[in-house]
Design an enzyme around this catalytic site. Structure first.
Site, PDB file in Angstrom:
ATOM      1  N   ALA A   1       0.846  -1.194   0.000  1.00 33.08           N
ATOM      2  CA  ALA A   1       0.000   0.000   0.000  1.00 33.08           C
ATOM      3  C   ALA A   1       0.879   1.240   0.000  1.00 33.08           C
ATOM      4  CB  ALA A   1      -0.931   0.016   1.217  1.00 33.08           C
TER       5      ALA A   1
ATOM      6  N   GLY B   1      -1.638   2.139  -5.732  1.00 34.79           N
ATOM      7  CA  GLY B   1      -1.535   2.539  -7.132  1.00 34.79           C
ATOM      8  C   GLY B   1      -0.228   3.193  -7.496  1.00 34.79           C
ATOM      9  N   GLY B   2       0.739   3.182  -6.554  1.00 32.14           N
ATOM     10  CA  GLY B   2       2.043   3.752  -6.880  1.00 32.14           C
ATOM     11  C   GLY B   2       2.723   3.029  -8.027  1.00 32.14           C
ATOM     12  N   GLY B   3       2.371   1.755  -8.191  1.00 31.09           N
ATOM     13  CA  GLY B   3       2.917   0.976  -9.289  1.00 31.09           C
ATOM     14  C   GLY B   3       2.014   0.916 -10.494  1.00 31.09           C
TER      15      GLY B   3
ATOM     16  N   GLU C   1      -5.152  -4.940  -9.027  1.00 28.71           N
ATOM     17  CA  GLU C   1      -4.996  -5.238  -7.605  1.00 28.71           C
ATOM     18  C   GLU C   1      -6.345  -5.239  -6.893  1.00 28.71           C
ATOM     19  OE1 GLU C   1      -0.486  -3.422  -6.969  1.00 28.71           O
ATOM     20  OE2 GLU C   1      -2.236  -2.165  -6.590  1.00 28.71           O
TER      21      GLU C   1
END
Length: 232
Positions: A92, A104-106, A112
């Site tokens: 997270a 959602g950083g990736g 997900e």
């Protein structure tokens, strides 16, 4: 030979990731998230498969996780083949004391979220720096390219400060595994995440946002290798 998935060692992330792998039981169908902490989980599951004859199947959320899982020797399946998962494990960007999380950083938060909602139990793995009383980091929002301007305008009307995520090593925006853009939108402190989530979902062209409301437990790794497990 250099491991293409090797990242800078983090004792906190390693502790959380490895502990989360211990929650997986023989015969489980496991959702495998994306990111540096979950990479430790996937590699540890691979070790258990090799050394303990652990019998599991995994559903990955990104090409990155797929590559790590294949290299680790974790057998993969799909939601079409295995629509119900026993447990999903993911990282997270931030989580609060009420078990809301931002991810959602990736740029993999749409997959997900689908995987986490397909699981009986959703576990977040994290280092202590991701814990917060109130959510405050920017919310990643996956957007159809055709709808970018409408979504940007709508987010500003909600009081947000949207920024189209730019690619790091090429000109232009980040493109998700689904072929879409990502807008990172800052809202300051988010006192009512569920309300904001509902508003974001109503904007035409928004594929998915990064507010997660289905977290069941959080594993927080510590620098000394210990973990703190918080259950909902």
């Amino acid at each position: 030979m250099t491991d293409r998935n090797q990242t800078k060692e983090s004792p906190e992330k390693k502790a959380a990731g490895i502990y989360a792998a211990s929650l997986v039981k023989d015969g489980d169908a496991v959702g495998l998230g994306t990111g540096s902490t979950v990479a430790y989980t996937i590699k540890e599951l691979g070790r258990r498969v090799r050394e303990e004859n652990l019998n599991i199947v995994g559903v990955v959320t990104s090409y990155q996780s797929e590559a790590i899982a294949i290299e680790a020797g974790v057998q993969l399946t799909t939601l079409a083949q295995t629509p119900r998962l026993t447990i999903a494990i993911d990282g997270a960007d931030q989580f609060d004391e009420k078990f809301f999380a931002i991810k959602g950083g990736g740029a993999a938060h749409t997959r997900e979220k689908i995987v986490s909602m397909s699981a009986d139990r959703f576990v977040i793995v994290s280092d202590p720096g991701k814990q917060s009383k109130t959510l405050s980091v920017a919310v990643p929002i996956e957007v159809m390219p055709f709808a970018k301007e409408l979504v940007m305008t709508s987010l500003k009307e909600l009081g947000g400060e949207p920024v189209l995520r730019a690619a790091a090593k090429k000109d232009g925006p980040v493109i998700t595994d689904n072929g879409n853009f990502v807008i990172d939108c800052a809202f300051g402190e988010i006192e009512y995440p569920a309300d904001l989530a509902a508003e974001l979902s109503q904007i035409p062209g928004v594929v998915e946002h990064g507010i997660f409301m289905n977290v069941d437990a959080v594993v927080i790794g510590k620098a000394d290798g210990s973990v703190e497990v918080i259950e909902k």
